[in-house]
Motif scaffolding. Structure first.
Motif, PDB file in Angstrom:
ATOM      1  N   UNK A  81       0.838  -1.203   0.000  1.00 18.66           N
ATOM      2  CA  UNK A  81       0.000   0.000   0.000  1.00 18.66           C
ATOM      3  C   UNK A  81       0.872   1.252   0.000  1.00 18.66           C
ATOM      4  N   UNK A  82       1.932   1.252   0.785  1.00 21.59           N
ATOM      5  CA  UNK A  82       2.842   2.394   0.855  1.00 21.59           C
ATOM      6  C   UNK A  82       3.473   2.660  -0.507  1.00 21.59           C
ATOM      7  N   UNK A  83       3.902   1.604  -1.169  1.00 23.26           N
ATOM      8  CA  UNK A  83       4.496   1.767  -2.497  1.00 23.26           C
ATOM      9  C   UNK A  83       3.462   2.320  -3.468  1.00 23.26           C
ATOM     10  N   UNK A  84       2.248   1.795  -3.408  1.00 26.54           N
ATOM     11  CA  UNK A  84       1.192   2.291  -4.284  1.00 26.54           C
ATOM     12  C   UNK A  84       0.881   3.752  -4.023  1.00 26.54           C
ATOM     13  N   UNK A  85       0.809   4.119  -2.758  1.00 28.74           N
ATOM     14  CA  UNK A  85       0.527   5.516  -2.413  1.00 28.74           C
ATOM     15  C   UNK A  85       1.663   6.420  -2.877  1.00 28.74           C
ATOM     16  N   UNK A  86       2.900   5.990  -2.694  1.00 27.66           N
ATOM     17  CA  UNK A  86       4.030   6.802  -3.143  1.00 27.66           C
ATOM     18  C   UNK A  86       4.015   6.967  -4.658  1.00 27.66           C
ATOM     19  N   UNK A  87       3.678   5.893  -5.375  1.00 22.87           N
ATOM     20  CA  UNK A  87       3.592   5.995  -6.831  1.00 22.87           C
ATOM     21  C   UNK A  87       2.482   6.956  -7.235  1.00 22.87           C
ATOM     22  N   UNK A  88       1.350   6.869  -6.558  1.00 28.00           N
ATOM     23  CA  UNK A  88       0.216   7.741  -6.889  1.00 28.00           C
ATOM     24  C   UNK A  88       0.568   9.209  -6.600  1.00 28.00           C
ATOM     25  N   UNK A  89       1.219   9.468  -5.476  1.00 24.08           N
ATOM     26  CA  UNK A  89       1.633  10.843  -5.151  1.00 24.08           C
ATOM     27  C   UNK A  89       2.643  11.341  -6.183  1.00 24.08           C
ATOM     28  N   UNK A  90       3.545  10.484  -6.591  1.00 24.58           N
ATOM     29  CA  UNK A  90       4.537  10.865  -7.603  1.00 24.58           C
ATOM     30  C   UNK A  90       3.842  11.198  -8.926  1.00 24.58           C
ATOM     31  N   UNK A  91       2.868  10.366  -9.323  1.00 27.22           N
ATOM     32  CA  UNK A  91       2.128  10.635 -10.560  1.00 27.22           C
ATOM     33  C   UNK A  91       1.358  11.953 -10.453  1.00 27.22           C
TER      34      UNK A  91
END
Length: 188
Positions: A81-91
Motif C-alpha cells: 500500500x505504501x508503495x502504491x501511495x508513493x507511486x500515486x503521489x509521484x504521478x
C-alpha cells in the motif's frame, strides 16, 4: 545369635518385651508413613501443574508463531500500500507540474497576445487621435463608460466547479484550514 545358658536361672517362657520402645517406634513409623504420603501427594500435584503449564506454554508458542506469520503478512500488505501511495503521489506531482507548465505557457501566450493587442490598439488610437477633435479623445487607460473594449478572448477559462466533499466516516471530523487545506481528526 549367641545363646547364654545359665542353669541356675529360672527358665522364661514367652517373649521379652519392653513397653517404652514399642510405643515410640510405632509413632515414628506412623509419622514417617504419613509424611511420605503427603510428599507423594505434593509431588503428584506439582507434576500435574507443571505438565499443564508446559502444555499452555506450547500453545502460546504456537500462537506466537502464527502471530509472527500474521505480522509478516500485514507488513507486506502495508509495504504494498505504501508503495502504491508513493507511486500515486509521484504521478499526481508530475501531473501537477505538467499542468502548471501548461498554465505558465498559456499565461505567457496570453501576455504576448495582450502586448500585441495593446500595441495594435495604441497604433490605431494614435491615428484616430490625429483625425478627431480634441474634446472627443478618450485616454487609452480609461475606456468610456458607454463603450466596452472590443477584446475577444479566444477561449475564456471555464470556472472550476468545486465538487461536494466526499462523505467521511462519522468517526472523523472534517476541518478546513484558512489556506484551503482539509484535514480530518478522529473523534473520540
Amino acid at each position: 545369635m549367641t545363646t547364654i545358658r545359665d542353669t541356675t536361672a529360672p527358665p522364661v517362657e514367652g517373649e521379652f518385651r519392653q513397653q517404652g520402645n514399642r510405643s515410640t517406634g510405632g509413632k515414628l513409623l506412623a509419622i514417617l508413613g504419613v509424611s511420605a504420603l503427603v510428599l507423594t501427594a505434593v509431588n503428584l500435584t506439582a507434576s500435574i501443574s507443571l505438565y499443564r503449564a508446559a502444555s499452555e506454554v506450547r500453545g502460546v508458542e504456537k500462537r506466537l508463531e502464527e502471530l509472527a506469520a500474521f505480522e509478516k503478512r500485514i507488513i507486506e500488505r502495508l509495504d504494498l500500500v505504501n508503495t502504491g501511495m508513493q507511486n500515486r503521489v509521484h504521478e499526481l506531482n508530475r501531473d501537477f507540474d505538467m499542468r502548471l507548465g501548461l498554465v505558465n505557457e498559456a499565461m505567457a501566450d496570453f501576455d504576448r497576445g495582450l502586448s500585441r493587442l495593446r500595441s495594435e490598439i495604441g497604433l490605431g488610437a494614435a491615428s484616430l487621435q490625429s483625425d478627431l477633435p480634441v474634446e472627443t479623445i478618450v485616454p487609452l487607460s480609461e475606456p468610456a463608460a458607454e463603450e466596452e473594449p472590443s477584446v475577444i478572448a479566444a477561449d475564456p477559462p471555464r470556472p472550476r466547479r468545486k465538487s461536494a466533499p466526499k462523505p467521511v466516516s462519522p468517526a472523523y471530523q472534517r476541518i478546513e484550514l484558512p489556506d484551503g487545506k482539509v484535514t480530518y481528526r478522529k473523534v473520540q
